[in-house]
Motif scaffolding. Sequence first.
Motif, PDB file in Angstrom:
ATOM      1  N   LEU A  35       0.809  -1.229   0.000  1.00  0.00           N
ATOM      2  CA  LEU A  35       0.000   0.000   0.000  1.00  0.00           C
ATOM      3  C   LEU A  35       0.843   1.280   0.000  1.00  0.00           C
ATOM      4  CD1 LEU A  35      -2.708  -1.032   2.608  1.00  0.00           C
ATOM      5  CD2 LEU A  35      -3.062  -0.646   0.153  1.00  0.00           C
ATOM      6  N   LYS A  36       2.162   1.167  -0.044  1.00  0.00           N
ATOM      7  CA  LYS A  36       2.992   2.356   0.168  1.00  0.00           C
ATOM      8  C   LYS A  36       2.846   3.416  -0.921  1.00  0.00           C
ATOM      9  CE  LYS A  36       7.222   0.894  -2.008  1.00  0.00           C
ATOM     10  NZ  LYS A  36       8.633   0.746  -1.952  1.00  0.00           N
ATOM     11  N   ASP A  37       2.515   3.034  -2.145  1.00  0.00           N
ATOM     12  CA  ASP A  37       2.450   4.009  -3.238  1.00  0.00           C
ATOM     13  C   ASP A  37       1.075   4.626  -3.449  1.00  0.00           C
ATOM     14  OD1 ASP A  37       5.169   3.743  -3.861  1.00  0.00           O
ATOM     15  OD2 ASP A  37       4.754   1.933  -5.032  1.00  0.00           O
ATOM     16  N   ARG A  38       0.029   3.840  -3.136  1.00  0.00           N
ATOM     17  CA  ARG A  38      -1.323   4.346  -3.373  1.00  0.00           C
ATOM     18  C   ARG A  38      -2.341   3.425  -2.712  1.00  0.00           C
ATOM     19  NH1 ARG A  38      -4.069   1.380  -7.040  1.00  0.00           N
ATOM     20  NH2 ARG A  38      -2.883  -0.007  -8.359  1.00  0.00           N
ATOM     21  N   PRO A  39      -3.550   3.953  -2.503  1.00  0.00           N
ATOM     22  CA  PRO A  39      -4.623   3.095  -1.976  1.00  0.00           C
ATOM     23  C   PRO A  39      -4.943   1.977  -2.966  1.00  0.00           C
ATOM     24  CG  PRO A  39      -5.240   5.407  -1.855  1.00  0.00           C
ATOM     25  CD  PRO A  39      -3.990   5.327  -2.674  1.00  0.00           C
ATOM     26  N   LYS A  40      -5.419   0.858  -2.442  1.00  0.00           N
ATOM     27  CA  LYS A  40      -5.777  -0.276  -3.295  1.00  0.00           C
ATOM     28  C   LYS A  40      -7.047  -0.921  -2.799  1.00  0.00           C
ATOM     29  CE  LYS A  40      -1.177  -0.999  -4.874  1.00  0.00           C
ATOM     30  NZ  LYS A  40      -0.045  -1.809  -5.030  1.00  0.00           N
ATOM     31  N   ARG A  41      -7.769  -1.477  -3.733  1.00  0.00           N
ATOM     32  CA  ARG A  41      -8.968  -2.235  -3.411  1.00  0.00           C
ATOM     33  C   ARG A  41      -8.580  -3.603  -2.877  1.00  0.00           C
ATOM     34  NH1 ARG A  41     -12.630  -0.931  -8.751  1.00  0.00           N
ATOM     35  NH2 ARG A  41     -12.563   1.331  -8.494  1.00  0.00           N
ATOM     36  N   PHE A  42      -9.522  -4.219  -2.203  1.00  0.00           N
ATOM     37  CA  PHE A  42      -9.305  -5.549  -1.638  1.00  0.00           C
ATOM     38  C   PHE A  42      -8.835  -6.525  -2.715  1.00  0.00           C
ATOM     39  CE2 PHE A  42     -10.484  -9.781  -0.332  1.00  0.00           C
ATOM     40  CZ  PHE A  42     -10.166  -9.816   1.020  1.00  0.00           C
ATOM     41  N   ASN A  73     -11.609   3.026   3.263  1.00  0.00           N
ATOM     42  CA  ASN A  73     -12.502   4.059   2.733  1.00  0.00           C
ATOM     43  C   ASN A  73     -13.559   3.438   1.845  1.00  0.00           C
ATOM     44  OD1 ASN A  73     -11.031   6.302   3.808  1.00  0.00           O
ATOM     45  ND2 ASN A  73      -9.475   5.906   2.260  1.00  0.00           N
ATOM     46  N   SER A  74     -14.816   3.675   2.164  1.00  0.00           N
ATOM     47  CA  SER A  74     -15.920   3.226   1.314  1.00  0.00           C
ATOM     48  C   SER A  74     -16.321   4.365   0.392  1.00  0.00           C
ATOM     49  CB  SER A  74     -17.118   2.819   2.165  1.00  0.00           C
ATOM     50  OG  SER A  74     -16.789   1.727   2.977  1.00  0.00           O
ATOM     51  N   HIS A  75     -16.685   4.004  -0.832  1.00  0.00           N
ATOM     52  CA  HIS A  75     -17.066   5.007  -1.821  1.00  0.00           C
ATOM     53  C   HIS A  75     -18.514   4.813  -2.245  1.00  0.00           C
ATOM     54  CE1 HIS A  75     -12.918   6.343  -2.179  1.00  0.00           C
ATOM     55  NE2 HIS A  75     -12.569   5.073  -2.190  1.00  0.00           N
ATOM     56  N   ARG A  76     -19.070   5.846  -2.818  1.00  0.00           N
ATOM     57  CA  ARG A  76     -20.472   5.819  -3.261  1.00  0.00           C
ATOM     58  C   ARG A  76     -20.758   4.698  -4.249  1.00  0.00           C
ATOM     59  NH1 ARG A  76     -22.492  11.171  -5.893  1.00  0.00           N
ATOM     60  NH2 ARG A  76     -21.090  10.259  -7.367  1.00  0.00           N
ATOM     61  N   GLY A  78     -19.883   1.742  -4.404  1.00  0.00           N
ATOM     62  CA  GLY A  78     -19.948   0.382  -3.890  1.00  0.00           C
ATOM     63  C   GLY A  78     -18.602  -0.301  -3.724  1.00  0.00           C
ATOM     64  N   PHE A  79     -17.512   0.336  -4.094  1.00  0.00           N
ATOM     65  CA  PHE A  79     -16.211  -0.287  -3.863  1.00  0.00           C
ATOM     66  C   PHE A  79     -15.517   0.425  -2.708  1.00  0.00           C
ATOM     67  CE2 PHE A  79     -15.269   3.025  -6.976  1.00  0.00           C
ATOM     68  CZ  PHE A  79     -14.126   3.594  -6.455  1.00  0.00           C
ATOM     69  N   ALA A  80     -14.537  -0.245  -2.175  1.00  0.00           N
ATOM     70  CA  ALA A  80     -13.795   0.321  -1.042  1.00  0.00           C
ATOM     71  C   ALA A  80     -12.313   0.149  -1.304  1.00  0.00           C
ATOM     72  CB  ALA A  80     -14.179  -0.384   0.244  1.00  0.00           C
ATOM     73  N   ASP A  81     -11.527   1.016  -0.726  1.00  0.00           N
ATOM     74  CA  ASP A  81     -10.098   0.822  -0.836  1.00  0.00           C
ATOM     75  C   ASP A  81      -9.438   1.006   0.529  1.00  0.00           C
ATOM     76  OD1 ASP A  81      -9.808   3.912  -2.669  1.00  0.00           O
ATOM     77  OD2 ASP A  81      -9.837   3.651  -0.518  1.00  0.00           O
ATOM     78  N   TYR A  82      -8.220   0.549   0.580  1.00  0.00           N
ATOM     79  CA  TYR A  82      -7.423   0.617   1.794  1.00  0.00           C
ATOM     80  C   TYR A  82      -6.222   1.491   1.507  1.00  0.00           C
ATOM     81  CZ  TYR A  82     -10.239  -3.325   3.209  1.00  0.00           C
ATOM     82  OH  TYR A  82     -11.294  -4.135   3.536  1.00  0.00           O
ATOM     83  N   GLU A  83      -5.881   2.343   2.475  1.00  0.00           N
ATOM     84  CA  GLU A  83      -4.693   3.168   2.311  1.00  0.00           C
ATOM     85  C   GLU A  83      -3.984   3.330   3.643  1.00  0.00           C
ATOM     86  OE1 GLU A  83      -5.181   7.467   1.487  1.00  0.00           O
ATOM     87  OE2 GLU A  83      -7.334   7.049   1.646  1.00  0.00           O
ATOM     88  N   LEU A  84      -2.715   3.651   3.566  1.00  0.00           N
ATOM     89  CA  LEU A  84      -1.930   3.852   4.774  1.00  0.00           C
ATOM     90  C   LEU A  84      -2.297   5.165   5.443  1.00  0.00           C
ATOM     91  CD1 LEU A  84       1.623   2.739   3.578  1.00  0.00           C
ATOM     92  CD2 LEU A  84      -0.026   1.429   4.936  1.00  0.00           C
ATOM     93  N   THR A  85      -2.307   5.153   6.737  1.00  0.00           N
ATOM     94  CA  THR A  85      -2.464   6.369   7.530  1.00  0.00           C
ATOM     95  C   THR A  85      -1.067   6.975   7.699  1.00  0.00           C
ATOM     96  OG1 THR A  85      -2.084   5.193   9.584  1.00  0.00           O
ATOM     97  CG2 THR A  85      -4.385   5.338   8.805  1.00  0.00           C
TER      98      THR A  85
END
Length: 129
Positions: A35-42, A73-76, A78-85
Amino acid sequence: MARLTEMPETHDCVALRDLLDRLGDRWSLYIILTLKDRPKRFSELKREVEGISQRMLSLVLRALERDGFIVHNSHRHGFADYELTPLGLSLIQPVNTLWAWAINTRNEVLNARKRFDNVAEDQPTESAK
């Protein structure tokens, strides 16, 4: 490096061990680095983290989110992605340093194992004494 007289109290050791257990498991750092470069979906993570089952990916993502390393992060649409804090991002530099150290010392470790194994083979076992 802390001396034995400077070691933290027991509850600090337990907390540190808990954190190191999280980061030292089989998948957590792999996922963080993915996840270091960008958010990604499951589904992207599932493809990129070789060998992880869907269930294990779900469990590790949930644990990393609970510990504050990633956000889901959930999006309108219907997909979600994960990103580093910011906390997760703060791990990248130390992990890269550890990775470089491991690459640079791998042969030394392998040679030490060979020496140890050769000595162990030459030693009689307890039952043979």
